[in-house]
Design a protein around this motif. Structure first.
Motif, PDB file in Angstrom:
ATOM      1  N   UNK A  10       0.823  -1.209   0.000  1.00  0.00           N
ATOM      2  CA  UNK A  10       0.000   0.000   0.000  1.00  0.00           C
ATOM      3  C   UNK A  10       0.858   1.259   0.000  1.00  0.00           C
ATOM      4  N   UNK A  11       0.353   2.245  -0.745  1.00  0.00           N
ATOM      5  CA  UNK A  11       1.023   3.537  -0.789  1.00  0.00           C
ATOM      6  C   UNK A  11       1.483   3.872  -2.196  1.00  0.00           C
ATOM      7  N   UNK A  32      -2.023  -1.497  -3.901  1.00  0.00           N
ATOM      8  CA  UNK A  32      -3.087  -0.544  -3.609  1.00  0.00           C
ATOM      9  C   UNK A  32      -2.487   0.859  -3.598  1.00  0.00           C
ATOM     10  N   UNK A  33      -2.666   1.559  -4.723  1.00  0.00           N
ATOM     11  CA  UNK A  33      -2.038   2.863  -4.890  1.00  0.00           C
ATOM     12  C   UNK A  33      -3.025   3.949  -5.261  1.00  0.00           C
ATOM     13  N   UNK A  34      -2.532   4.932  -6.029  1.00  0.00           N
ATOM     14  CA  UNK A  34      -3.291   6.138  -6.352  1.00  0.00           C
ATOM     15  C   UNK A  34      -3.332   6.348  -7.850  1.00  0.00           C
ATOM     16  N   UNK A  35      -4.119   7.304  -8.285  1.00  0.00           N
ATOM     17  CA  UNK A  35      -4.274   7.592  -9.717  1.00  0.00           C
ATOM     18  C   UNK A  35      -2.923   7.797 -10.392  1.00  0.00           C
ATOM     19  N   UNK A  46      -3.438  -8.167  -9.593  1.00  0.00           N
ATOM     20  CA  UNK A  46      -4.334  -7.521  -8.645  1.00  0.00           C
ATOM     21  C   UNK A  46      -3.817  -6.120  -8.355  1.00  0.00           C
ATOM     22  N   UNK A  47      -4.642  -5.120  -8.612  1.00  0.00           N
ATOM     23  CA  UNK A  47      -4.276  -3.755  -8.255  1.00  0.00           C
ATOM     24  C   UNK A  47      -5.530  -2.937  -7.991  1.00  0.00           C
ATOM     25  N   UNK A  48      -5.347  -1.907  -7.184  1.00  0.00           N
ATOM     26  CA  UNK A  48      -6.440  -0.991  -6.853  1.00  0.00           C
ATOM     27  C   UNK A  48      -5.926   0.422  -7.036  1.00  0.00           C
ATOM     28  N   UNK A  49      -6.714   1.220  -7.725  1.00  0.00           N
ATOM     29  CA  UNK A  49      -6.438   2.652  -7.824  1.00  0.00           C
ATOM     30  C   UNK A  49      -7.449   3.338  -6.918  1.00  0.00           C
TER      31      UNK A  49
END
Length: 193
Positions: A10-11, A32-35, A46-49
């Motif tokens: 994360x981050x 799990x990151x950011x735009x 597997x990834x999350x924006x």
């Protein structure tokens, strides 16, 4: 039931290449990151924006809570029994060995800090059963700054109030005993914990 562990990284993905290389032999990794990280992690299994919270919170507590809890919730959907949540700027020399040395029911923090008025668990990474991790990271966002406490205090206080009847153990002694290095890439990567 067989243990199915996931890693949630994360981050911000500033050290993505090194992080990915360190987990190359581990199948279940969620980023799990950011735009701003979309182009970096979009090809991962597997990834999350995440959408950033309205405020970052004192010392980025809201960012940490948002990216951690989103990744952990995804592991639940994917059938995880256990989760290692780790900062996106830290890597281990032997993650499989480390996770094999953790028992199935305890929650693991790196260590506890006792050199302040109030002790707190260090928040760099944690490992625990999925139910414990969900409770640990279901932390309300901090939209007002009531104090200048470190995020670790909020996390520790939330943990103590909301996670009951679990053994707390520490990963640093395990790493030391088994010569598992933890590198903090943001701090130059050369030093290890």
């Amino acid at each position: 039931m067989d243990k199915k562990s996931f890693i949630v990284v994360q981050g911000p993905m500033d050290y993505f290449k090194q992080v990915k290389e360190s987990y190359v032999d581990f199948e279940n990794v969620i980023y799990s990151g950011w735009k701003t990280d979309l182009n970096t992690i979009k090809d991962e299994k597997y990834f999350i924006i995440n959408k950033k919270p309205l405020t970052r919170g004192h010392l980025n507590i809201n960012l940490q809570v948002k990216s951690s809890s989103a990744g952990i919730k995804l592991t639940l959907k994917l059938g995880a029994t256990h989760v290692l949540k780790v900062r996106s700027d830290m890597v281990f020399s032997d993650i499989k060995l480390l996770l094999s040395l953790c028992d199935d029911s305890s929650v693991y923090f790196p260590a506890v800090c006792t050199n302040t008025k109030e002790s707190y668990y260090i928040d760099y990474f944690q490992y625990a059963p999925i139910e414990t991790m969900i409770k640990l990271w279901s932390i309300p966002m901090k939209f007002k700054q009531f104090s200048k406490m470190y995020p670790e205090f909020y996390i520790t206080n939330h943990f103590i109030k909301n996670v009951k009847n679990v053994n707390v153990k520490y990963l640093y002694p395990i790493c030391k005993e088994h010569n598992i290095k933890c590198f903090w890439l943001k701090r130059g990567g050369g030093g290890h914990i």
